[in-house]
Design a protein around this motif. Sequence first.
Motif, PDB file in Angstrom:
ATOM      1  N   GLU A   1     -43.626 -28.365  34.630  1.00 41.63           N
ATOM      2  CA  GLU A   1     -43.847 -29.755  34.221  1.00 41.63           C
ATOM      3  C   GLU A   1     -44.765 -29.731  33.013  1.00 41.63           C
ATOM      4  OE1 GLU A   1     -46.093 -32.279  36.909  1.00 41.63           O
ATOM      5  OE2 GLU A   1     -45.500 -34.093  35.816  1.00 41.63           O
ATOM      6  N   ILE A   2     -44.234 -30.135  31.863  1.00 43.85           N
ATOM      7  CA  ILE A   2     -45.086 -30.135  30.677  1.00 43.85           C
ATOM      8  C   ILE A   2     -45.594 -31.542  30.386  1.00 43.85           C
ATOM      9  CG2 ILE A   2     -44.266 -28.046  29.498  1.00 43.85           C
ATOM     10  CD1 ILE A   2     -42.394 -29.745  27.899  1.00 43.85           C
ATOM     11  N   GLY A   3     -46.866 -31.614  30.039  1.00 40.18           N
ATOM     12  CA  GLY A   3     -47.458 -32.876  29.618  1.00 40.18           C
ATOM     13  C   GLY A   3     -47.085 -33.079  28.154  1.00 40.18           C
ATOM     14  N   MET A   4     -46.305 -34.118  27.889  1.00 40.06           N
ATOM     15  CA  MET A   4     -45.829 -34.339  26.518  1.00 40.06           C
ATOM     16  C   MET A   4     -46.876 -35.126  25.722  1.00 40.06           C
ATOM     17  SD  MET A   4     -41.776 -35.333  26.973  1.00 40.06           S
ATOM     18  CE  MET A   4     -42.026 -36.843  27.912  1.00 40.06           C
ATOM     19  N   GLN A   5     -47.267 -34.543  24.595  1.00 42.32           N
ATOM     20  CA  GLN A   5     -48.067 -35.251  23.589  1.00 42.32           C
ATOM     21  C   GLN A   5     -47.523 -34.788  22.243  1.00 42.32           C
ATOM     22  OE1 GLN A   5     -52.521 -35.787  24.248  1.00 42.32           O
ATOM     23  NE2 GLN A   5     -52.207 -33.887  25.376  1.00 42.32           N
ATOM     24  N   GLU A   6     -47.562 -35.684  21.270  1.00 48.68           N
ATOM     25  CA  GLU A   6     -47.028 -35.307  19.955  1.00 48.68           C
ATOM     26  C   GLU A   6     -47.772 -34.123  19.355  1.00 48.68           C
ATOM     27  OE1 GLU A   6     -45.386 -38.507  17.314  1.00 48.68           O
ATOM     28  OE2 GLU A   6     -46.748 -39.724  18.533  1.00 48.68           O
ATOM     29  N   ILE A   7     -49.088 -34.025  19.652  1.00 47.30           N
ATOM     30  CA  ILE A   7     -49.922 -32.988  19.023  1.00 47.30           C
ATOM     31  C   ILE A   7     -49.618 -31.565  19.513  1.00 47.30           C
ATOM     32  CG2 ILE A   7     -51.902 -34.405  18.350  1.00 47.30           C
ATOM     33  CD1 ILE A   7     -53.196 -33.564  21.048  1.00 47.30           C
TER      34      ILE A   7
ATOM     35  N   TYR B   1     -49.044 -46.578  26.504  1.00 47.37           N
ATOM     36  CA  TYR B   1     -48.419 -45.564  27.375  1.00 47.37           C
ATOM     37  C   TYR B   1     -46.920 -45.467  27.094  1.00 47.37           C
ATOM     38  CZ  TYR B   1     -46.532 -44.019  32.008  1.00 47.37           C
ATOM     39  OH  TYR B   1     -45.852 -43.399  33.036  1.00 47.37           O
ATOM     40  N   PHE B   2     -46.258 -46.628  27.061  1.00 47.09           N
ATOM     41  CA  PHE B   2     -44.811 -46.592  26.838  1.00 47.09           C
ATOM     42  C   PHE B   2     -44.465 -46.198  25.406  1.00 47.09           C
ATOM     43  CE2 PHE B   2     -44.352 -49.344  30.705  1.00 47.09           C
ATOM     44  CZ  PHE B   2     -43.539 -48.457  31.399  1.00 47.09           C
ATOM     45  N   SER B   3     -45.301 -46.568  24.436  1.00 47.12           N
ATOM     46  CA  SER B   3     -44.925 -46.166  23.086  1.00 47.12           C
ATOM     47  C   SER B   3     -45.113 -44.661  22.908  1.00 47.12           C
ATOM     48  CB  SER B   3     -45.585 -47.038  22.008  1.00 47.12           C
ATOM     49  OG  SER B   3     -46.867 -46.630  21.771  1.00 47.12           O
ATOM     50  N   SER B   4     -46.108 -44.064  23.578  1.00 43.65           N
ATOM     51  CA  SER B   4     -46.195 -42.589  23.575  1.00 43.65           C
ATOM     52  C   SER B   4     -44.954 -41.981  24.224  1.00 43.65           C
ATOM     53  CB  SER B   4     -47.402 -42.098  24.386  1.00 43.65           C
ATOM     54  OG  SER B   4     -48.585 -42.600  23.869  1.00 43.65           O
ATOM     55  N   MET B   5     -44.505 -42.621  25.293  1.00 41.45           N
ATOM     56  CA  MET B   5     -43.331 -42.096  26.002  1.00 41.45           C
ATOM     57  C   MET B   5     -42.091 -42.139  25.098  1.00 41.45           C
ATOM     58  SD  MET B   5     -41.987 -43.338  29.756  1.00 41.45           S
ATOM     59  CE  MET B   5     -43.519 -43.113  30.607  1.00 41.45           C
ATOM     60  N   VAL B   6     -41.928 -43.257  24.380  1.00 44.31           N
ATOM     61  CA  VAL B   6     -40.796 -43.382  23.454  1.00 44.31           C
ATOM     62  C   VAL B   6     -40.871 -42.275  22.402  1.00 44.31           C
ATOM     63  CG1 VAL B   6     -39.803 -44.798  21.614  1.00 44.31           C
ATOM     64  CG2 VAL B   6     -40.488 -45.881  23.765  1.00 44.31           C
ATOM     65  N   ASP B   7     -42.038 -42.127  21.779  1.00 44.25           N
ATOM     66  CA  ASP B   7     -42.194 -41.111  20.725  1.00 44.25           C
ATOM     67  C   ASP B   7     -41.910 -39.707  21.272  1.00 44.25           C
ATOM     68  OD1 ASP B   7     -42.900 -43.070  18.978  1.00 44.25           O
ATOM     69  OD2 ASP B   7     -45.067 -42.759  19.170  1.00 44.25           O
ATOM     70  N   CYS B   8     -42.446 -39.421  22.461  1.00 46.26           N
ATOM     71  CA  CYS B   8     -42.288 -38.063  23.002  1.00 46.26           C
ATOM     72  C   CYS B   8     -40.865 -37.778  23.459  1.00 46.26           C
ATOM     73  CB  CYS B   8     -43.287 -37.825  24.133  1.00 46.26           C
ATOM     74  SG  CYS B   8     -44.964 -37.592  23.511  1.00 46.26           S
TER      75      CYS B   8
END
Length: 257
Positions: A72-78, A125-132
């Motif tokens: 399970e990977i924690g998705m972040q753009e960075i 939270y949801f916009s991070s989810m969309v981007d990721c």
Amino acid sequence: MIDSHIHTEFSADSEMKLYNGLEHSRKIGLGMTITEHLDLKFPTGTDFAFDIDKYFNEYGKYKSSNFMLGIEIGMQEICLEENRTIINKYPFDYIIGSIHASNGADIFNPKTYQGKTKKEVFEQYFSSMVDCVKQYDFIDSLGHIDYISRYATYNDNEIHYHEFKEYIDEVIKVIVYNEKVMEINTRRLNNVDAYNNLIDVYSAYKQLGGKYVTIGSDAHHAEDIGNNFMLANRICEICNLKPVYFKNRKMELMSLF
Ligand SMILES: [Zn+2]
Ligand SMILES: [Zn+2]
């Protein structure tokens, strides 16, 4: 059926011994996919990582038709490229992509919600989810879309579909377009509000072209493996979705209970 979301002691926040997990899953007649946590560049300043070579060395010998090794990977753009490199390096059966942090804030931390409205934090939270989900094209399934509902500090923590439709629809459209699937995380299904709301979310998934779901308990203790699976089955029936699991990164159909 396979429980596709389980943390044993390789995950920093679990002490489950694989032996106990295997014993419990055998007792209740479920297969398992282990999905240890990898959260790089976490807002707390640490990487939640584990020794992946050791993971395959120690657990590899148990692999079978109903025992798989995932992550399970924690998705972040960075940390997109670091995650991609790790996924490409190891023979995982299955990759869950999850949002545990957004905009540099830890979803688990109560401070994330202090002085902020639900609308503000949930939209972030949801916009991070969309981007990721757009960028993480190497995951198989989106983990626990309702993760924030576990830890937010508002009176009503639910991700009401009508309230966040714009974002949820976009997440779903990307998943469908990229031929990924959504997970039904069973952790909160015994909460009636959560259950009813998630039916709206998975109905939207179906309506927007989704066909398949993975099902995972997110167990950190052996006795939690398979929790609320009957309720997840019911969501599949109501929303007309097919439950699947992944083996060697390939989707396999499962039968309902
Ligand atoms: Zn998670
Ligand atoms: Zn998890």
